[in-house]
Design a protein around this motif. Structure first.
Motif, PDB file in Angstrom:
ATOM      1  N   ARG A 134      42.977  15.041 -10.245  1.00 17.67           N
ATOM      2  CA  ARG A 134      41.761  15.380 -11.319  1.00 17.67           C
ATOM      3  C   ARG A 134      41.000  14.578 -10.835  1.00 17.67           C
ATOM      4  O   ARG A 134      40.812  13.430 -10.362  1.00 17.67           O
ATOM      5  N   ILE A 135      39.681  14.918 -11.789  1.00 14.90           N
ATOM      6  CA  ILE A 135      38.583  14.121 -11.805  1.00 14.90           C
ATOM      7  C   ILE A 135      37.966  13.892 -13.189  1.00 14.90           C
ATOM      8  O   ILE A 135      37.960  14.714 -13.975  1.00 14.90           O
ATOM      9  N   LEU A 136      37.703  12.536 -13.435  1.00 21.61           N
ATOM     10  CA  LEU A 136      37.034  12.429 -14.775  1.00 21.61           C
ATOM     11  C   LEU A 136      35.964  11.777 -14.617  1.00 21.61           C
ATOM     12  O   LEU A 136      35.556  10.714 -13.800  1.00 21.61           O
ATOM     13  N   VAL A 137      34.756  12.340 -15.236  1.00 18.46           N
ATOM     14  CA  VAL A 137      33.578  11.750 -15.360  1.00 18.46           C
ATOM     15  C   VAL A 137      33.215  11.233 -16.650  1.00 18.46           C
ATOM     16  O   VAL A 137      33.296  12.003 -17.725  1.00 18.46           O
ATOM     17  N   GLU A 138      32.782   9.911 -16.792  1.00 15.91           N
ATOM     18  CA  GLU A 138      32.379   9.509 -17.986  1.00 15.91           C
ATOM     19  C   GLU A 138      30.683   9.001 -17.950  1.00 15.91           C
ATOM     20  O   GLU A 138      30.371   8.292 -17.173  1.00 15.91           O
ATOM     21  N   LYS A 139      30.138   9.992 -18.746  1.00 15.38           N
ATOM     22  CA  LYS A 139      28.728   9.895 -18.709  1.00 15.38           C
ATOM     23  C   LYS A 139      28.210   8.540 -18.934  1.00 15.38           C
ATOM     24  O   LYS A 139      27.310   8.043 -18.172  1.00 15.38           O
ATOM     25  N   ALA A 140      28.443   8.001 -20.213  1.00 14.86           N
ATOM     26  CA  ALA A 140      27.753   6.850 -20.511  1.00 14.86           C
ATOM     27  C   ALA A 140      28.005   5.651 -19.613  1.00 14.86           C
ATOM     28  O   ALA A 140      27.205   4.833 -19.435  1.00 14.86           O
ATOM     29  N   ALA A 141      29.360   5.563 -19.054  1.00 17.03           N
ATOM     30  CA  ALA A 141      29.512   4.602 -17.760  1.00 17.03           C
ATOM     31  C   ALA A 141      28.859   4.928 -16.437  1.00 17.03           C
ATOM     32  O   ALA A 141      28.993   4.073 -15.551  1.00 17.03           O
ATOM     33  N   ARG A 142      28.376   6.113 -16.456  1.00 18.93           N
ATOM     34  CA  ARG A 142      27.919   6.530 -15.090  1.00 18.93           C
ATOM     35  C   ARG A 142      28.864   6.508 -14.137  1.00 18.93           C
ATOM     36  O   ARG A 142      28.699   5.976 -13.188  1.00 18.93           O
ATOM     37  N   ARG A 143      30.131   6.866 -14.222  1.00 18.88           N
ATOM     38  CA  ARG A 143      31.159   6.764 -13.537  1.00 18.88           C
ATOM     39  C   ARG A 143      32.091   8.034 -13.367  1.00 18.88           C
ATOM     40  O   ARG A 143      32.279   8.699 -14.239  1.00 18.88           O
ATOM     41  N   LEU A 144      32.455   8.230 -12.110  1.00 18.60           N
ATOM     42  CA  LEU A 144      33.390   9.403 -11.656  1.00 18.60           C
ATOM     43  C   LEU A 144      34.715   8.710 -11.137  1.00 18.60           C
ATOM     44  O   LEU A 144      34.512   7.922 -10.186  1.00 18.60           O
ATOM     45  N   THR A 145      35.689   8.920 -11.802  1.00 17.78           N
ATOM     46  CA  THR A 145      36.960   8.429 -11.295  1.00 17.78           C
ATOM     47  C   THR A 145      38.101   9.438 -10.751  1.00 17.78           C
ATOM     48  O   THR A 145      38.115  10.673 -11.695  1.00 17.78           O
ATOM     49  N   ILE A 146      38.629   9.472  -9.868  1.00 23.75           N
ATOM     50  CA  ILE A 146      39.503  10.311  -9.173  1.00 23.75           C
ATOM     51  C   ILE A 146      41.049  10.010  -9.368  1.00 23.75           C
ATOM     52  O   ILE A 146      41.353   8.683  -9.149  1.00 23.75           O
ATOM     53  N   TYR A 147      41.975  10.864  -9.635  1.00 22.64           N
ATOM     54  CA  TYR A 147      43.427  10.364 -10.137  1.00 22.64           C
ATOM     55  C   TYR A 147      44.329  11.158  -9.036  1.00 22.64           C
ATOM     56  O   TYR A 147      43.998  12.561  -8.776  1.00 22.64           O
ATOM     57  N   ARG A 148      45.338  10.625  -8.873  1.00 25.59           N
ATOM     58  CA  ARG A 148      46.617  11.157  -8.324  1.00 25.59           C
ATOM     59  C   ARG A 148      47.666  10.919  -9.073  1.00 25.59           C
ATOM     60  O   ARG A 148      48.006   9.840  -9.381  1.00 25.59           O
ATOM     61  N   GLY A 149      48.012  11.943  -9.684  1.00 23.33           N
ATOM     62  CA  GLY A 149      49.325  11.614 -10.660  1.00 23.33           C
ATOM     63  C   GLY A 149      48.274  11.085 -12.232  1.00 23.33           C
ATOM     64  O   GLY A 149      47.487  11.396 -12.392  1.00 23.33           O
ATOM     65  N   GLN A 150      49.209   9.875 -12.376  1.00 17.41           N
ATOM     66  CA  GLN A 150      48.499   9.192 -13.650  1.00 17.41           C
ATOM     67  C   GLN A 150      47.561   7.886 -12.909  1.00 17.41           C
ATOM     68  O   GLN A 150      47.060   7.109 -13.807  1.00 17.41           O
ATOM     69  N   GLU A 151      47.680   7.882 -11.657  1.00 18.72           N
ATOM     70  CA  GLU A 151      47.021   6.611 -11.139  1.00 18.72           C
ATOM     71  C   GLU A 151      45.516   6.898 -10.787  1.00 18.72           C
ATOM     72  O   GLU A 151      45.267   7.805 -10.067  1.00 18.72           O
ATOM     73  N   ALA A 152      44.805   6.017 -11.245  1.00 17.68           N
ATOM     74  CA  ALA A 152      43.244   6.080 -10.816  1.00 17.68           C
ATOM     75  C   ALA A 152      43.258   5.689  -9.446  1.00 17.68           C
ATOM     76  O   ALA A 152      43.603   4.454  -9.028  1.00 17.68           O
ATOM     77  N   ILE A 153      42.665   6.467  -8.455  1.00 19.83           N
ATOM     78  CA  ILE A 153      42.677   6.188  -7.249  1.00 19.83           C
ATOM     79  C   ILE A 153      41.388   5.433  -6.678  1.00 19.83           C
ATOM     80  O   ILE A 153      41.202   4.381  -6.166  1.00 19.83           O
ATOM     81  N   ARG A 154      40.258   5.913  -7.278  1.00 23.74           N
ATOM     82  CA  ARG A 154      38.802   5.294  -6.918  1.00 23.74           C
ATOM     83  C   ARG A 154      37.873   5.693  -7.920  1.00 23.74           C
ATOM     84  O   ARG A 154      38.067   6.706  -8.576  1.00 23.74           O
ATOM     85  N   SER A 155      36.843   4.886  -7.964  1.00 17.26           N
ATOM     86  CA  SER A 155      35.817   5.142  -8.950  1.00 17.26           C
ATOM     87  C   SER A 155      34.417   5.020  -8.096  1.00 17.26           C
ATOM     88  O   SER A 155      34.365   4.388  -7.251  1.00 17.26           O
ATOM     89  N   TYR A 156      33.404   6.149  -8.630  1.00 21.08           N
ATOM     90  CA  TYR A 156      32.292   6.141  -7.930  1.00 21.08           C
ATOM     91  C   TYR A 156      31.048   5.919  -8.935  1.00 21.08           C
ATOM     92  O   TYR A 156      31.137   6.640 -10.278  1.00 21.08           O
ATOM     93  N   ASP A 157      29.858   5.262  -8.689  1.00 19.85           N
ATOM     94  CA  ASP A 157      28.851   5.272  -9.553  1.00 19.85           C
ATOM     95  C   ASP A 157      28.156   6.795  -9.379  1.00 19.85           C
ATOM     96  O   ASP A 157      27.959   7.095  -8.300  1.00 19.85           O
ATOM     97  N   ILE A 158      27.650   7.351 -10.322  1.00 22.23           N
ATOM     98  CA  ILE A 158      26.965   8.446 -10.313  1.00 22.23           C
ATOM     99  C   ILE A 158      25.499   8.369 -10.987  1.00 22.23           C
ATOM    100  O   ILE A 158      25.174   7.686 -11.756  1.00 22.23           O
ATOM    101  N   ALA A 159      24.892   9.456 -10.696  1.00 22.47           N
ATOM    102  CA  ALA A 159      23.601  10.094 -11.274  1.00 22.47           C
ATOM    103  C   ALA A 159      23.791  11.387 -12.120  1.00 22.47           C
ATOM    104  O   ALA A 159      24.554  12.145 -11.448  1.00 22.47           O
ATOM    105  N   LEU A 160      23.179  11.536 -13.324  1.00 25.66           N
ATOM    106  CA  LEU A 160      23.387  12.739 -13.795  1.00 25.66           C
ATOM    107  C   LEU A 160      21.947  13.538 -14.134  1.00 25.66           C
ATOM    108  O   LEU A 160      20.940  13.145 -13.596  1.00 25.66           O
ATOM    109  N   GLY A 161      22.228  14.401 -15.055  1.00 27.03           N
ATOM    110  CA  GLY A 161      20.901  15.028 -15.257  1.00 27.03           C
ATOM    111  C   GLY A 161      19.853  14.343 -15.798  1.00 27.03           C
ATOM    112  O   GLY A 161      20.128  13.152 -16.421  1.00 27.03           O
ATOM    113  N   PHE A 162      18.500  14.628 -15.500  1.00 21.30           N
ATOM    114  CA  PHE A 162      17.446  13.741 -16.112  1.00 21.30           C
ATOM    115  C   PHE A 162      17.163  13.374 -17.672  1.00 21.30           C
ATOM    116  O   PHE A 162      16.489  12.616 -18.151  1.00 21.30           O
TER     117      PHE A 162
END
Length: 174
Positions: free
Chosen positions: A40-68
């Motif tokens: 699964r993927i979790l996007v937290e707009k306020a934090a500008r972060r995308l986190t990927i999961y395997r099971g319940q474990e967060a595997i990696r997070s990425y900084d993101i850009a959103l809509g203008f």
């Protein structure tokens, strides 16, 4: 030693220490590439972060850009907002105008119905994608610049492309 020599010696030491403190920190070593599929993927707009999961474990997070215009849920085409809610990855576009793209199944029926009450289109073509193909590969645009998509660096979308199967749930939070 004369006062002038002691002063110059002390000045040289302090200047050298100051210069050492001004040097940028070495970048951290690159993370090992991920090879196993994610759940699964979790996007937290306020934090500008995308986190990927395997099971319940967060595997990696990425900084993101959103809509203008990132505050709030997408309502109509052209509003510059990134949608919020539960979605899935439903398509892939290797020929995108951006360096690879993973499609999100937006709009949902309720999004279409709401936009119709305003006599407008809900929009569509919401993706997680890399940078514009017109830019050099190493460039990552700063700030929120997409029309409602979620943008990462080109290296990050390449990694996500490899490990994200179609059908992967995506939650986009405010």
């Amino acid at each position: 030693m004369s006062r002038l020599l002691r002063f110059l010696w002390l000045f040289a030491i302090l200047a050298g220490a100051w210069l050492l403190l001004q040097r940028p920190a070495s970048p951290p070593p690159p993370l090992a590439p991920l090879t196993e599929q994610i759940d699964r993927i979790l996007v937290e707009k306020a934090a500008r972060r995308l986190t990927i999961y395997r099971g319940q474990e967060a595997i990696r997070s990425y900084d993101i850009a959103l809509g203008f215009t990132p505050e709030g849920d997408k309502q109509v085409e052209g509003d510059g907002k990134t949608p919020e809610g539960l979605f899935t990855i439903n398509r892939r576009n290797p020929q995108s105008s951006y360096h690879l793209s993973l499609g999100i199944n937006y709009p949902q029926p309720e999004d279409i119905a709401f936009a119709r009450t305003l006599n407008q289109s809900a929009g569509g073509d919401i993706f997680i994608h890399g940078q514009p193909n017109s830019l050099p590969t190493a460039i990552t645009l700063p700030g929120d610049w997409t029309a409602g998509c979620i943008a990462v660096s080109n290296a990050e979308i390449e990694e996500l492309w490899r490990i994200t199967p179609n059908g992967t749930p995506v939650e986009i939070r405010p």
